[in-house]
Write a protein that holds these residues in place. Structure first.
Motif, mmCIF file in Angstrom:
data_model
loop_
_atom_site.group_PDB
_atom_site.id
_atom_site.type_symbol
_atom_site.label_atom_id
_atom_site.label_comp_id
_atom_site.label_asym_id
_atom_site.label_seq_id
_atom_site.Cartn_x
_atom_site.Cartn_y
_atom_site.Cartn_z
ATOM 1 N N PRO A 1 17.444 22.427 -24.917
ATOM 2 C CA PRO A 1 17.968 21.351 -24.070
ATOM 3 C C PRO A 1 17.270 21.417 -22.705
ATOM 4 C CG PRO A 1 19.761 22.503 -25.174
ATOM 5 C CD PRO A 1 18.514 23.306 -25.438
ATOM 6 N N VAL A 2 17.080 20.273 -22.061
ATOM 7 C CA VAL A 2 16.363 20.223 -20.778
ATOM 8 C C VAL A 2 17.130 19.335 -19.812
ATOM 9 C CG1 VAL A 2 14.292 19.245 -19.659
ATOM 10 C CG2 VAL A 2 14.046 20.763 -21.635
ATOM 11 N N GLN A 3 17.269 19.789 -18.584
ATOM 12 C CA GLN A 3 17.967 19.010 -17.548
ATOM 13 C C GLN A 3 16.986 18.427 -16.547
ATOM 14 O OE1 GLN A 3 20.908 21.969 -16.135
ATOM 15 N NE2 GLN A 3 22.434 20.345 -16.449
ATOM 16 N N GLU A 4 17.181 17.152 -16.247
ATOM 17 C CA GLU A 4 16.499 16.469 -15.144
ATOM 18 C C GLU A 4 14.977 16.524 -15.243
ATOM 19 O OE1 GLU A 4 18.144 17.148 -11.274
ATOM 20 O OE2 GLU A 4 20.191 17.213 -12.044
ATOM 21 N N ARG B 1 14.375 12.152 -13.927
ATOM 22 C CA ARG B 1 15.537 13.056 -14.094
ATOM 23 C C ARG B 1 16.329 12.767 -15.379
ATOM 24 N NH1 ARG B 1 18.027 12.202 -8.299
ATOM 25 N NH2 ARG B 1 16.987 10.225 -8.690
ATOM 26 N N THR C 1 17.987 13.815 -18.881
ATOM 27 C CA THR C 1 18.601 15.044 -19.406
ATOM 28 C C THR C 1 18.776 14.928 -20.913
ATOM 29 O OG1 THR C 1 19.591 15.755 -17.335
ATOM 30 C CG2 THR C 1 20.754 16.395 -19.334
ATOM 31 N N TYR C 2 18.415 15.995 -21.621
ATOM 32 C CA TYR C 2 18.454 16.021 -23.088
ATOM 33 C C TYR C 2 19.369 17.158 -23.524
ATOM 34 C CZ TYR C 2 14.449 12.996 -22.510
ATOM 35 O OH TYR C 2 13.624 11.965 -22.140
ATOM 36 N N ARG C 3 20.383 16.818 -24.280
ATOM 37 C CA ARG C 3 21.362 17.829 -24.680
ATOM 38 C C ARG C 3 20.907 18.659 -25.877
ATOM 39 N NH1 ARG C 3 25.418 15.400 -26.649
ATOM 40 N NH2 ARG C 3 24.293 13.438 -26.626
ATOM 41 N N PHE D 1 11.414 19.898 -13.912
ATOM 42 C CA PHE D 1 12.684 19.947 -14.645
ATOM 43 C C PHE D 1 13.474 21.143 -14.147
ATOM 44 C CE2 PHE D 1 11.604 23.184 -17.969
ATOM 45 C CZ PHE D 1 10.232 23.247 -17.775
ATOM 46 N N LYS D 2 14.773 21.086 -14.402
ATOM 47 C CA LYS D 2 15.691 22.022 -13.764
ATOM 48 C C LYS D 2 16.013 23.221 -14.652
ATOM 49 C CE LYS D 2 19.992 21.542 -11.237
ATOM 50 N NZ LYS D 2 21.131 20.634 -10.999
ATOM 51 N N THR D 3 16.283 22.950 -15.942
ATOM 52 C CA THR D 3 16.550 24.065 -16.860
ATOM 53 C C THR D 3 15.912 23.762 -18.203
ATOM 54 O OG1 THR D 3 18.583 23.043 -17.700
ATOM 55 C CG2 THR D 3 18.841 24.556 -15.852
#
Lengths: 222, 222
Positions: A170-173, A185, A187-189, A210-212
């Motif tokens: 999963p990837v945030q922002e 930004r 976001t993919y769950r 990306f954030k995480t």
């Protein structure tokens, strides 16, 4: 320091030589060669000296093995039954000996799908997190780099057409700029394969952040 | 119902025909063909009728496109700029029309690494969770099946040598029995590629189980 490693996967000698020349034209410092299993035989065939060769060498003859020993400063012969792959064992040695190098892995993609995935799965291994952005998987039609969270730039490989972002987690922002299909930004769950993006015409670099999460960037052509 | 889909990736006609014959010898019910983009042209070349063809058909000539229309009961021509891949759009159609079938995808592995990964990444997509264990990615040297948590069996593909378990997520309590390297309730905190396992000699089936996560099983040969 530029470390060029050849593994046992599909290999194109002319492509390798051109790749090394291009990298060394653009980078500072020394180039060293590391042969992994069948890859060590390939350095022998090119009459190149390796700093290190490693493998179980099951698939080479005893004569070939002697040539590998003659062409390498250091050789480790592994037991064929082991937990880590030859490529991983070799990369561990290389990171110990050249902790601040760039690592260029050829013969690591194509052929058996499980082998290719195994090399891509290095992105998840805790021992490679520190050097993740210095590992490059190079194949005539597929170049892979790994990204950790934060800002990043990707330089266009001149002969490649497509730019794919493979979200390995999963990837945030996720933000992508200077590409045909930009993102702001997003976001993919769950992991997503965002394929067939492209650099903008006349652009040789794109950037993003990306954030995480963890992402593999693939530049490819048909 | 057995659905055979051909995509735009590397394709071997003789292998395909043998594969269909082997599946139909062992299964009940009807076989239908679905052509995805360049894969639709391949059915035309084999003089086979498709229930359905889908793609942007950018890479086929207008004449080829007419032959595809003539050889398919149903055709959807997509806009080249779209979010999902042709293979995913085709699989969605197929799952709607044949919700209880087995789905055999050829021309989905090999070639561009990003394309292969995109097809493997279907394992993560919520819309495929119900049918995950009925999707098979078939290539002459690489057979892929997907596993959801619980008990599973894998049948040996006769010409393949290696059996790899690609943990696509963290996995809890993985047990593997009747293989050369068995496991007993092993837990992995990050995705791991457990490659080059093998069926036991004279065994044509292995079994196992896991509690949480997603796994791709690959049978391959050199």
């Amino acid at each position: 320091m530029q470390v060029f490693m050849i593994g046992s996967g599909p290999f194109d000698e002319a492509y390798f030589k051109q790749y090394v020349e291009d990298v060394m034209d653009n980078k500072h410092g020394e180039a060293v060669y590391v042969g992994i299993d069948l890859g060590a035989k390939r350095f022998v065939e090119m009459d190149e000296t390796m700093v290190f060769a490693l493998g179980d060498f099951d698939s080479v003859s005893e004569t070939d093995y002697q040539h590998i020993v003659d062409n390498a400063n250091d050789v480790i012969r592994l037991n064929p039954m082991k937990d880590e792959t030859d490529m991983q064992a070799g990369l561990n040695w290389v990171i110990d000996h050249y902790p601040n190098a760039e690592y260029h892995l050829l013969g690591a993609l194509g052929g058996r799908v499980d082998h290719s995935l195994c090399n891509l799965w290095m992105i998840f291994m805790p021992e490679y997190q520190r050097v993740l952005e210095h590992i490059h998987l190079i194949h005539p039609k597929n170049w892979v780099n790994f990204l950790s969270p934060g800002q990043f730039q990707v330089n266009k490989v001149s002969e490649m057409t497509y730019l794919s972002f493979i979200l390995m987690t999963p990837v945030q922002e996720l933000t992508l700029t200077d590409v045909v299909y930009p993102l702001d930004r997003a976001t993919y769950r769950y992991p997503m394969a965002l394929i067939s993006n492209e650099f903008l015409a006349n652009h040789t670099q794109m950037s993003g952040s990306f954030k995480t999460g963890l992402i593999a960037v693939i530049q490819s052509r048909d």
